[in-house]
Design an enzyme around this catalytic site. Structure first.
Site, short mmCIF file in Angstrom:
data_model
loop_
_atom_site.label_atom_id
_atom_site.label_comp_id
_atom_site.label_asym_id
_atom_site.label_seq_id
_atom_site.Cartn_x
_atom_site.Cartn_y
_atom_site.Cartn_z
N PHE A 160 -67.51 -22.60 -22.13
CA PHE A 160 -67.06 -22.34 -23.50
C PHE A 160 -67.66 -23.32 -24.51
O PHE A 160 -68.45 -22.93 -25.39
CB PHE A 160 -65.53 -22.39 -23.52
N LYS A 179 -60.73 -37.14 -15.80
CA LYS A 179 -61.53 -37.36 -17.01
C LYS A 179 -61.47 -38.82 -17.45
O LYS A 179 -62.49 -39.39 -17.87
CB LYS A 179 -61.06 -36.44 -18.14
N HIS A 236 -46.11 -31.66 -18.16
CA HIS A 236 -46.56 -31.02 -19.40
C HIS A 236 -46.36 -31.97 -20.58
O HIS A 236 -45.24 -32.17 -21.06
CB HIS A 236 -45.79 -29.72 -19.61
N THR A 238 -61.72 -35.83 -23.44
CA THR A 238 -60.56 -35.10 -23.99
C THR A 238 -59.49 -36.06 -24.47
O THR A 238 -59.37 -37.18 -23.95
CB THR A 238 -59.98 -34.18 -22.89
N ASP A 239 -58.69 -35.62 -25.42
CA ASP A 239 -57.56 -36.44 -25.88
C ASP A 239 -56.48 -36.57 -24.81
O ASP A 239 -55.61 -37.44 -24.89
CB ASP A 239 -56.97 -35.89 -27.18
N GLU A 240 -56.54 -35.73 -23.77
CA GLU A 240 -55.52 -35.79 -22.73
C GLU A 240 -55.55 -37.10 -21.93
O GLU A 240 -54.58 -37.43 -21.26
CB GLU A 240 -55.65 -34.58 -21.79
N TYR A 248 -56.15 -33.48 -13.76
CA TYR A 248 -57.28 -33.21 -14.66
C TYR A 248 -57.55 -34.40 -15.57
O TYR A 248 -58.66 -34.94 -15.62
CB TYR A 248 -57.03 -31.95 -15.49
N TYR A 290 -44.94 -21.47 -21.68
CA TYR A 290 -44.32 -22.50 -20.86
C TYR A 290 -43.11 -23.13 -21.55
O TYR A 290 -43.15 -23.43 -22.76
CB TYR A 290 -45.31 -23.61 -20.55
#
Length: 360
Positions: A12, A163, A297, A134-136, A159, A216
């Site tokens: 993507f 990262k 989450h 990523t901001d995660e 994940y 969710y």
């Protein structure tokens, strides 16, 4: 002529970045290295596949021999590492693939670049390794505050942990070997070519297919959204102007709850579909179904983009209203692409992650 090695370029964000490069520059050559997993799709780049400035190489970034051969064959100036397993749900189900691709693959790329670019104790001029993150990796925010580049890393899923590990590995090559690197950390992307396991294309596809809209938990998890072309422009700026060794956050400044996103998509589709289209009549908020929340989450992400704005002059150009309408239009205009990517294995995955979860 500058040569870019773009890993994960059939995915993507990677494919959107390649499109951006090809529109902006005439004097570049792009090598797209992609394993073509479920999320990699060469149809994303069909319009440039015959360009003399572009070549596709099918392969895995963990394949040392293959990666080394690319550096031997081409005079690579920039490595832009998009290649990653990227979906949190999949990392919970199968973390090993994330460790292998996101950490080991990054290591293989770093070593190949080091062997090619380091001459004695001097790095070749004009080279750079850019890690797309990523901001995660920052973890979860409360109701206030923003992630800055100095926010401690606190990943919560396999994940984001993979990262964060890759980021630290890239940083170590700068600190230890003085490799010319940058790391970018971005908020949630949306736009064309996104595989429909992620929220926005999932909801668009389900609306058009007459399916339930699974959300969710309570739907109030908050994400900061950025249109993918704004992200591509930010990466390009960091490649050319970013200070070596630095991290740059790239945020859209569009905080939305997940349930608000779903409702916006419903309203946008009902606006864009013509009267008389049977799909339009079936699209309704009554199709929203709350399902069991996923593990770990994170509640809220929000990015402070002050550094890239003040140092490099970047800012998001696309409002969320413009971006979401453009995105919905793209999926409406590319129904064949959507149909092809949602067949077979995707249907099995979707059933496991959403249908079975609702029953459980």
């Amino acid at each position: 002529m500058k040569t870019y090695l773009v890993t994960g370029g059939a995915g993507f964000i990677g494919s959107n970045f390649i499109h951006y490069l090809m529109r902006k520059y005439d004097d570049i050559f792009v090598i797209n290295l992609d394993k073509l997993t479920y999320a990699g799709n060469l149809n994303n780049l069909k319009d440039i596949e015959n360009s003399k400035n572009y070549v596709f190489v099918k392969g895995d970034i963990t394949d040392t021999k293959l990666v080394d051969s690319i550096f031997h064959k081409y005079n690579v100036d920039y490595v832009i590492n998009f290649a990653a397993e990227s979906h949190v749900d999949r990392s919970i189900e199968n973390p090993m693939e994330f460790i292998r691709t996101n950490i080991e693959g990054t290591f293989v790329l770093l070593e190949a670049a080091k062997k090619a670019w380091l001459k004695g104790e001097q790095w070749e001029e004009g080279k750079k390794f850019l890690q797309v993150s990523t901001d995660e990796v920052y973890g979860s925010l409360g109701e206030t505050g923003y992630f800055s580049e100095s926010t401690p890393l606190d990943p919560r899923s396999p994940y984001s942990s993979s990262k964060a590990s890759a980021d630290l590995l890239v940083k170590s090559y700068f600190e230890t070997y003085q490799m010319p690197i940058n790391i970018t950390r971005c908020s949630n992307n949306y736009g064309p070519y996104q595989f429909p396991e992620k929220l926005i294309p999932l909801m668009i596809n389900n609306c058009l297919s007459g399916k339930d809209l699974p959300v969710y938990g309570d739907g109030k998890n908050i994400r900061d959204w950025i249109y993918v072309e704004d992200h591509a422009r930010g990466i390009d700026l960091v490649v050319h102007k970013g200070k070596i060794g630095q991290v740059y956050n790239i945020g859209g400044g569009n905080e939305k709850t997940n349930i608000d996103i779903v409702k916006i998509i419903i309203n946008t589709l009902r606006k864009l579909l013509p009267d008389g289209d049977i799909r339009k009549e079936a699209i309704s908020e009554s199709n929203i179904k709350y399902v069991k929340d996923r593990k770990g989450h994170d509640r809220r992400y929000a990015i402070d983009s002050t550094k890239i704005r003040e140092e490099l002059g970047w800012q998001a150009m696309t409002t969320f209203e413009e971006g979401i309408e453009s995105t919905v239009r793209w999926y409406l205009d590319n129904s064949q692409w959507l149909e092809e990517v949602t067949s077979g294995a995707y249907e099995d995955y979707y059933k496991k992650m959403y249908i079975d979860r609702e029953r459980g």
